[in-house]
Design a protein around this motif. Structure first.
Motif, short mmCIF file in Angstrom:
data_model
loop_
_atom_site.label_atom_id
_atom_site.label_comp_id
_atom_site.label_asym_id
_atom_site.label_seq_id
_atom_site.Cartn_x
_atom_site.Cartn_y
_atom_site.Cartn_z
N GLN A 16 0.30 -1.04 0.92
CA GLN A 16 0.06 0.32 -0.51
C GLN A 16 0.87 1.06 -0.10
N GLU A 17 1.91 1.38 1.09
CA GLU A 17 3.01 2.25 0.28
C GLU A 17 3.47 2.52 -0.25
N SER A 18 3.86 1.83 -1.42
CA SER A 18 4.26 1.59 -2.68
C SER A 18 3.87 2.18 -3.67
N PHE A 19 2.91 1.31 -3.09
CA PHE A 19 1.51 2.56 -4.45
C PHE A 19 1.13 3.65 -4.42
N GLY A 20 1.51 3.47 -2.98
CA GLY A 20 0.41 5.17 -2.60
C GLY A 20 1.42 6.26 -3.14
N LYS A 21 2.70 6.24 -2.35
CA LYS A 21 3.79 6.93 -2.80
C LYS A 21 3.85 6.62 -4.59
N GLN A 22 3.72 6.85 -5.60
CA GLN A 22 3.27 6.24 -7.07
C GLN A 22 2.64 7.35 -6.99
N ILE A 23 1.43 7.39 -7.42
CA ILE A 23 0.57 8.19 -7.27
C ILE A 23 -0.47 8.62 -5.95
N LYS A 24 1.27 9.34 -5.16
CA LYS A 24 1.39 10.83 -3.93
C LYS A 24 -0.38 10.79 -3.05
N ILE A 25 -0.11 9.44 -3.15
CA ILE A 25 -0.97 9.58 -2.19
C ILE A 25 -0.23 8.55 0.08
N GLY A 26 -1.24 9.07 0.53
CA GLY A 26 -0.75 7.54 1.71
C GLY A 26 -0.54 6.48 2.19
N ARG A 27 -0.09 5.57 2.40
CA ARG A 27 -0.62 4.45 2.89
C ARG A 27 -2.01 4.42 3.32
N SER A 28 -2.00 4.80 4.17
CA SER A 28 -3.64 4.94 5.52
C SER A 28 -4.85 5.89 3.89
N ASN A 38 -12.67 4.84 2.39
CA ASN A 38 -13.75 6.38 0.84
C ASN A 38 -12.78 6.26 -0.70
N ASN A 39 -14.06 6.81 -1.18
CA ASN A 39 -13.36 6.99 -2.52
C ASN A 39 -12.73 7.67 -2.94
N PRO A 40 -12.08 6.76 -3.57
CA PRO A 40 -10.90 7.84 -4.79
C PRO A 40 -11.54 8.86 -5.19
N SER A 41 -10.89 9.97 -5.48
CA SER A 41 -11.10 11.25 -6.47
C SER A 41 -10.43 10.54 -7.68
N ASP A 42 -11.68 12.05 -8.69
CA ASP A 42 -10.69 11.43 -9.96
C ASP A 42 -9.20 11.94 -10.10
N GLN A 43 -8.69 12.72 -9.42
CA GLN A 43 -7.19 13.07 -9.82
C GLN A 43 -6.69 11.74 -9.43
N THR A 44 -7.47 11.11 -8.36
CA THR A 44 -6.68 9.82 -7.82
C THR A 44 -6.45 8.65 -9.68
N ILE A 45 -7.88 8.54 -9.05
CA ILE A 45 -8.33 7.59 -10.45
C ILE A 45 -7.71 8.03 -11.95
N SER A 46 -7.18 9.02 -11.85
CA SER A 46 -6.48 9.50 -13.36
C SER A 46 -5.19 9.35 -13.02
N LEU A 47 -4.31 9.62 -11.83
CA LEU A 47 -3.00 9.07 -11.51
C LEU A 47 -2.51 7.72 -11.91
N ILE A 48 -4.12 7.01 -11.73
CA ILE A 48 -3.92 5.24 -10.86
C ILE A 48 -3.50 4.62 -12.60
N CYS A 49 -4.44 5.33 -13.49
CA CYS A 49 -4.91 4.40 -14.68
C CYS A 49 -3.04 5.19 -15.43
N LYS A 50 -2.84 6.48 -15.53
CA LYS A 50 -1.25 6.74 -16.08
C LYS A 50 -0.23 6.26 -15.63
N GLU A 51 0.24 6.60 -13.87
CA GLU A 51 1.04 5.18 -13.55
C GLU A 51 1.24 4.38 -13.87
N PHE A 52 0.26 3.85 -13.68
CA PHE A 52 -0.11 2.11 -14.14
C PHE A 52 -0.65 1.27 -15.49
#
Length: 127
Positions: A16-28, A38-52
């Motif tokens: 969780q920590e490594s995944f979060g670091k790559q998309i600029k959010i914390g492990r928690s 919590n639900n991911p923000s549109d920005q978080t979804i976009s970062l996940i899609c771009k990064e991975f």
């Protein structure tokens, strides 16, 4: 979607920590998203899609099943996406330096690039 994010992270073999670091959010935050707290923000979804290289429709809806989880990107598309991400998330001074570097690269004549790439590959071999 929360379960698909967890499945994706596990498929990538990331904590969780490594995944979060790559998309600029914390492990928690990753933990709260995966648990459904919590639900991911549109920005978080976009970062996940771009990064991975994840198919956004699959991530949001599950449509297409696991075989459509990833987007097949060419090396050029990956580099373009990475550069855009870096430019969006850099300090003003880093953006300025990268812009100057890009402008410098534009001045190199097309017929010189083969020599430059040969030199670059030699440097990579030595390093």
């Amino acid at each position: 979607m929360n379960n698909r994010i967890k499945e994706l992270r596990l498929d990538l073999g990331l904590s969780q920590e490594s995944f979060g670091k790559q998309i600029k959010i914390g492990r928690s935050s990753v933990s709260k998203i995966e648990s459904g707290e919590n639900n991911p923000s549109d920005q978080t979804i976009s970062l996940i899609c771009k990064e991975f290289n994840v198919n956004e429709e699959w991530l949001r809806t599950g449509k297409g099943g696991d075989e459509n989880r990833y987007v097949q990107a060419t090396p050029y598309q990956k580099a373009y996406n990475r550069f855009g991400y870096i430019m969006e998330n850099s300090s003003p001074s880093k953006k300025a330096a990268l812009s100057m570097l890009l402008e410098l690269l534009y001045t190199v004549p097309d017929d010189a690039w083969n020599s430059i790439m040969e030199e670059f590959n030699e440097i990579k071999k030595e390093g």
